[in-house]
Design a protein around this motif. Structure first.
Motif, mmCIF file in Angstrom:
data_model
loop_
_atom_site.group_PDB
_atom_site.id
_atom_site.type_symbol
_atom_site.label_atom_id
_atom_site.label_comp_id
_atom_site.label_asym_id
_atom_site.label_seq_id
_atom_site.Cartn_x
_atom_site.Cartn_y
_atom_site.Cartn_z
ATOM 1 N N UNK A 239 0.611 -1.276 -0.047
ATOM 2 C CA UNK A 239 -0.017 -0.070 0.025
ATOM 3 C C UNK A 239 0.846 1.064 0.017
ATOM 4 N N UNK A 240 1.947 1.324 0.868
ATOM 5 C CA UNK A 240 2.778 2.526 0.859
ATOM 6 C C UNK A 240 3.394 2.631 -0.454
ATOM 7 N N UNK A 241 3.658 1.457 -1.059
ATOM 8 C CA UNK A 241 4.517 1.734 -2.336
ATOM 9 C C UNK A 241 3.605 2.371 -3.345
ATOM 10 N N UNK A 242 2.365 1.703 -3.352
ATOM 11 C CA UNK A 242 1.281 2.204 -4.424
ATOM 12 C C UNK A 242 0.946 3.615 -4.067
ATOM 13 N N UNK A 243 0.666 3.804 -2.996
ATOM 14 C CA UNK A 243 0.324 5.590 -2.471
ATOM 15 C C UNK A 243 1.532 6.521 -2.984
ATOM 16 N N UNK A 244 2.760 5.812 -2.898
ATOM 17 C CA UNK A 244 3.760 6.892 -3.375
ATOM 18 C C UNK A 244 3.729 7.097 -4.949
ATOM 19 N N UNK A 245 3.312 5.920 -5.613
ATOM 20 C CA UNK A 245 3.158 6.192 -7.146
ATOM 21 C C UNK A 245 1.828 6.933 -7.431
ATOM 22 N N UNK A 246 0.725 6.665 -6.434
ATOM 23 C CA UNK A 246 -0.772 7.456 -6.919
ATOM 24 C C UNK A 246 -0.782 8.312 -5.568
ATOM 25 N N UNK A 247 -0.524 9.379 -5.506
ATOM 26 C CA UNK A 247 -0.407 10.291 -4.244
ATOM 27 C C UNK A 247 -1.947 10.915 -4.149
ATOM 28 N N UNK A 248 -2.752 10.790 -5.037
ATOM 29 C CA UNK A 248 -4.190 11.291 -4.761
ATOM 30 C C UNK A 248 -4.874 10.343 -3.923
ATOM 31 N N UNK A 249 -4.603 8.928 -3.819
ATOM 32 C CA UNK A 249 -5.211 8.134 -2.877
ATOM 33 C C UNK A 249 -4.821 8.370 -1.497
ATOM 34 N N UNK A 250 -3.783 9.011 -1.179
ATOM 35 C CA UNK A 250 -3.158 9.481 0.096
ATOM 36 C C UNK A 250 -3.425 10.934 0.478
ATOM 37 N N UNK A 251 -4.918 11.329 0.330
ATOM 38 C CA UNK A 251 -5.235 12.874 0.265
ATOM 39 C C UNK A 251 -6.387 13.067 1.160
ATOM 40 N N UNK A 261 -1.026 14.208 1.157
ATOM 41 C CA UNK A 261 -0.361 13.833 2.477
ATOM 42 C C UNK A 261 1.091 13.410 2.064
ATOM 43 N N UNK A 262 2.178 13.835 2.691
ATOM 44 C CA UNK A 262 3.380 13.683 2.382
ATOM 45 C C UNK A 262 3.895 12.630 3.518
ATOM 46 N N UNK A 263 3.090 11.840 4.150
ATOM 47 C CA UNK A 263 3.450 10.985 5.022
ATOM 48 C C UNK A 263 2.459 9.675 4.975
ATOM 49 N N UNK A 264 2.930 8.535 5.762
ATOM 50 C CA UNK A 264 2.209 7.328 5.293
ATOM 51 C C UNK A 264 1.590 6.755 6.760
ATOM 52 N N UNK A 265 0.884 7.025 7.251
ATOM 53 C CA UNK A 265 0.287 6.607 8.666
ATOM 54 C C UNK A 265 -0.773 5.761 8.168
ATOM 55 N N UNK A 334 -16.224 0.875 4.000
ATOM 56 C CA UNK A 334 -16.478 2.303 3.913
ATOM 57 C C UNK A 334 -15.259 3.070 4.129
ATOM 58 N N UNK A 335 -15.015 4.121 3.658
ATOM 59 C CA UNK A 335 -13.921 5.092 4.055
ATOM 60 C C UNK A 335 -14.066 5.343 5.656
ATOM 61 N N UNK A 336 -12.691 5.650 6.049
ATOM 62 C CA UNK A 336 -12.517 6.064 7.457
ATOM 63 C C UNK A 336 -12.253 7.722 7.477
ATOM 64 N N UNK A 337 -13.087 8.359 8.332
ATOM 65 C CA UNK A 337 -13.085 9.654 8.372
ATOM 66 C C UNK A 337 -13.070 10.493 7.068
ATOM 67 N N UNK A 338 -11.741 11.607 7.147
ATOM 68 C CA UNK A 338 -11.742 12.349 5.967
ATOM 69 C C UNK A 338 -10.680 11.773 4.966
ATOM 70 N N UNK A 339 -10.542 10.534 4.999
ATOM 71 C CA UNK A 339 -9.426 9.772 4.146
ATOM 72 C C UNK A 339 -10.352 9.597 2.698
ATOM 73 N N UNK A 340 -9.650 9.381 1.835
ATOM 74 C CA UNK A 340 -10.374 9.197 0.461
ATOM 75 C C UNK A 340 -10.122 7.818 -0.033
ATOM 76 N N UNK A 341 -9.510 6.991 0.695
ATOM 77 C CA UNK A 341 -9.385 5.498 0.224
ATOM 78 C C UNK A 341 -9.194 4.551 1.329
ATOM 79 N N UNK A 342 -9.661 3.539 1.058
ATOM 80 C CA UNK A 342 -9.623 2.424 2.071
ATOM 81 C C UNK A 342 -9.345 0.800 1.192
ATOM 82 N N UNK A 343 -8.512 0.106 1.698
ATOM 83 C CA UNK A 343 -8.341 -1.137 1.130
ATOM 84 C C UNK A 343 -8.812 -2.312 1.885
#
Length: 402
Positions: A239-251, A261-265, A334-343
């Motif tokens: 997931x972390x590797x994919x988030x780095x390639x697709x940053x809008x999933x980590x927003x 977001x430039x962090x991966x919590x 269902x997505x968690x809080x303000x996040x825009x993605x969940x696996x």
């Protein structure tokens, strides 16, 4: 006399529910010792006494909702009868030790009632001002509320009972009040459904290689790290590797802005008796497999012991949930809080698949990515999930990349 006050809990939390009194009136307490456990929207918090002495009285009952800054108990320097409230001080004190009582602020004549009586009255929908107390001092106790609830009343026109009400009367339905956490979960899930353009895309992963690698390495991994090698570390790394390639999933969306977001919590959904909680593996991109597995084990134990802190629960950027542990074959998380993605991970099932021109039985897992279409387009969502699939099917790439 020292007061026990509901402390500041977190920026977004202004109230809680008294889950359990750890010290009763008349019991001694040391400075720094826990006196009450509060249940909040996210975690349970134990409140300490700032003074040593004896608990004089509770000013709220278990199950009551209390606000930050509210006085909920008093601690005195020595043992003795519980301290009187202002309303009690105006009346003669009876010989028998009275049940702790407080003024009900909701009535014009400031009805005096015990916390247990107030709680029971709320549950029964009874106005305390209408209850006739036996106590000559006018204090309402549990017995008075119970007697009021069973007293004969004049018949009044009422709508016909619903089917549910009729069934409740004959014992076929048990009514159970939702806990604060369950109420919050319900509220937030509904908010996410109503305030996002949520879609879900699916794929399936051949788990053959990662299962074989795990089987080969698990004993050595445990000996070296004192923690078991599970699938969650592989999926977290993927997931972390994919988030780095697709940053809008980590927003997330903030007004008319997209916050990248430039962090991966990475949040990890954990089931507890009180409901689902999602603590975070902080800086997952900087952790190796053993550190990720160890962190997840620690968070799971804290969750089941009600020891999670606000810090454990805030700051997540993406979430992984594993319905497979319960046998789920496929779902739309269902997505968690303000996040825009969940696996969503699911159960591993052996089934026939086409491998070249042959049919083989392989251990397969369906995976789902729910995402907010306002931020993420189909290209990114499908690409993200496809990359996770490819990395799990080629786990050596994850090991080399970490």
């Amino acid at each position: 006399m020292a007061e026990i006050i509901v402390p500041e809990l977190a920026e977004s939390i202004t109230e809680g529910t008294i889950a359990r009194w750890l010290k009763q009136p008349g019991e001694s307490i040391e400075k720094g010792e826990f006196i009450v456990e509060l249940e909040t929207d996210k975690v349970n918090v134990e409140v300490i006494s700032e003074e040593a002495g004896v608990v004089q009285q509770h000013l709220a009952a278990e199950g009551d909702t209390v606000e930050v800054g509210q006085v909920i108990a008093t601690v005195g320097a020595s043992a003795g009868a519980p301290a009187a409230t202002p309303a009690q001080a105006a009346a003669p004190t009876p010989v028998a030790a009275p049940e702790a009582v407080v003024a009900d602020e909701g009535t014009a004549d400031r009805t005096i009632a015990s916390p247990a009586a107030r709680k029971l009255a709320r549950e029964k929908g009874i106005d305390l001002a209408a209850v006739s107390p036996v106590d000559p001092m006018g204090r309402v106790r549990v017995q008075d509320v119970e007697a009021h609830g069973t007293a004969p009343k004049a018949p009044a026109a009422a709508p016909a009972p619903t089917v549910a009400a009729a069934q409740a009367d004959d014992g076929r339905i048990t009514r159970e009040k939702m806990t604060r956490r369950r109420q919050t979960i319900a509220k937030r899930l509904l908010e996410v459904k109503q305030s996002t353009a949520m879609l879900t895309t699916f794929n399936e992963i051949d788990m053959t290689n990662v299962m074989a690698l795990r089987s080969r390495k698990k004993d050595q991994f445990f000996e070296q790290n004192d923690v078991r090698l599970g699938f969650m570390s592989f999926f977290t790394k993927a997931v972390v590797a994919a988030l780095k390639k697709y940053p809008y999933v980590n927003a997330e969306i903030s007004g008319d802005e997209i916050l990248l977001k430039n962090f991966y919590d990475i949040g990890v959904a954990i089931s507890t008796d009180g409901g689902l909680v999602v603590p975070n593996v902080l800086d997952a991109d900087r952790k190796n497999f053993a550190e990720i597995e160890g962190t997840i084990v620690e968070l799971a134990k804290k969750a089941r012991d009600n020891k999670l802190t606000i810090a454990d629960m805030t700051g997540g950027s993406f979430t992984i949930t594993n319905g497979g542990v319960f046998g789920s074959l496929m779902s739309t998380p269902i997505m968690n809080g303000t996040q825009v993605g969940i696996l969503g991970m699911h159960t591993i099932q052996r089934r026939p698949v086409a491998i070249g021109d042959n049919i083989e039985i392989r251990p397969m897992m369906y995976v789902a990515l729910s995402y907010d279409h306002r931020v993420i387009d189909g290209k990114d969502s499908v690409g993200f999930l496809k990359m996770v699939k490819e990395l799990i099917e080629n786990p050596e790439d994850l090991l080399l990349g970490s």
